[in-house]
Write a protein that holds these residues in place. Structure first.
Motif, short mmCIF file in Angstrom:
data_model
loop_
_atom_site.label_atom_id
_atom_site.label_comp_id
_atom_site.label_asym_id
_atom_site.label_seq_id
_atom_site.Cartn_x
_atom_site.Cartn_y
_atom_site.Cartn_z
N GLY A 22 26.06 40.16 42.39
CA GLY A 22 27.41 40.61 42.06
C GLY A 22 27.81 41.75 42.96
O GLY A 22 27.08 42.13 43.88
N LEU A 23 28.97 42.31 42.69
CA LEU A 23 29.47 43.42 43.48
C LEU A 23 29.56 44.67 42.62
O LEU A 23 29.83 44.59 41.42
CB LEU A 23 30.87 43.11 44.02
CG LEU A 23 31.02 41.93 44.95
CD1 LEU A 23 32.48 41.73 45.30
CD2 LEU A 23 30.20 42.12 46.20
N ILE A 24 29.33 45.82 43.25
CA ILE A 24 29.61 47.09 42.58
C ILE A 24 30.51 47.91 43.49
O ILE A 24 30.42 47.83 44.70
CB ILE A 24 28.33 47.88 42.21
CG1 ILE A 24 27.50 48.22 43.44
CG2 ILE A 24 27.49 47.13 41.20
CD1 ILE A 24 26.33 49.15 43.15
N LYS A 88 33.09 38.33 41.74
CA LYS A 88 33.73 39.33 40.90
C LYS A 88 33.13 39.43 39.50
O LYS A 88 33.18 40.46 38.87
CB LYS A 88 35.23 39.09 40.81
CG LYS A 88 35.60 37.78 40.15
CD LYS A 88 37.08 37.57 40.17
CE LYS A 88 37.47 36.22 39.62
NZ LYS A 88 36.96 35.89 38.33
N GLY A 89 32.57 38.37 39.02
CA GLY A 89 31.97 38.38 37.69
C GLY A 89 33.02 38.14 36.61
O GLY A 89 34.22 38.18 36.85
N PRO A 90 32.55 37.92 35.39
CA PRO A 90 33.47 37.65 34.28
C PRO A 90 34.28 38.91 33.91
O PRO A 90 33.80 40.03 34.04
CB PRO A 90 32.54 37.24 33.13
CG PRO A 90 31.24 37.87 33.46
CD PRO A 90 31.15 37.91 34.96
N LEU A 115 39.63 47.29 41.31
CA LEU A 115 39.27 46.18 40.42
C LEU A 115 37.81 46.26 39.99
O LEU A 115 37.47 45.97 38.84
CB LEU A 115 39.54 44.84 41.11
CG LEU A 115 41.01 44.47 41.30
CD1 LEU A 115 41.15 43.26 42.20
CD2 LEU A 115 41.68 44.22 39.95
N LEU A 116 36.94 46.67 40.91
CA LEU A 116 35.51 46.75 40.59
C LEU A 116 35.17 47.95 39.70
O LEU A 116 34.20 47.90 38.95
CB LEU A 116 34.67 46.82 41.87
CG LEU A 116 34.61 45.54 42.69
CD1 LEU A 116 33.97 45.80 44.04
CD2 LEU A 116 33.85 44.46 41.93
N VAL A 122 37.10 41.07 28.52
CA VAL A 122 36.57 39.75 28.19
C VAL A 122 37.01 39.40 26.78
O VAL A 122 36.78 40.15 25.83
CB VAL A 122 35.03 39.72 28.29
CG1 VAL A 122 34.50 38.37 27.89
CG2 VAL A 122 34.58 40.09 29.68
N ASP A 123 37.66 38.25 26.63
CA ASP A 123 38.14 37.78 25.34
C ASP A 123 38.95 38.83 24.61
O ASP A 123 38.80 39.03 23.40
CB ASP A 123 36.96 37.32 24.46
CG ASP A 123 36.24 36.13 25.05
OD1 ASP A 123 36.91 35.32 25.74
OD2 ASP A 123 35.02 36.00 24.84
#
Length: 131
Positions: A22-24, A88-90, A115-116, A122-123
């Protein structure tokens, strides 16, 4: 975790690090160290790092060394967006690929860092980490 080291010079903040899973994004060394302390690297292969000047660096996880010595010297808008959208991940929105001609490379990079570093959603629930 080992202390972070630098070969030749430090990257300028903010930075984006591709961890392989993933990215950080980090806006300071303290934030970078805190996030890297939570990551277990699957292998010790060099990782891509992009700094504020959109210059390419490498992170060598085995020794926690940041180095500007890499084959890729500068990133393009398209490459940064592709990297972000693919990892980007969830809970993070995709970065739009339209109207890129109106945005500077540095603006695209700053948007990606924001953004990161923003809390994930989530939900309908806002939180910093997903477990």
């Amino acid at each position: 975790m080992a202390a972070m080291n630098f070969l030749f010079r430090k990257p300028r903040f903010p930075i984006v690090i591709d961890t392989g899973s993933g990215l950080i994004g980090a806006k300071s060394w303290a934030a970078c160290e805190k996030q890297l302390a939570t990551i277990t690297f699957a292998d010790m292969a060099p990782r891509d790092v992009i700094d504020a000047s959109v210059e390419a660096f490498s992170l060598f996880p085995e020794h926690m060394v940041f180095s500007p010595l890499t084959f890729k010297k500068r990133w393009t808008k398209a490459a940064i967006i592709t990297l972000y959208n693919s990892q980007k991940g969830p809970g993070r929105p995709a970065y739009p690929t339209n109207s890129l001609g109106n945005k500077s490379l540095e603006k695209v990079f700053r948007d990606i860092v924001e953004l990161l570093t923003a809390p994930r959603k989530v939900d309908g629930i806002v939180g910093h980490k997903i477990k």
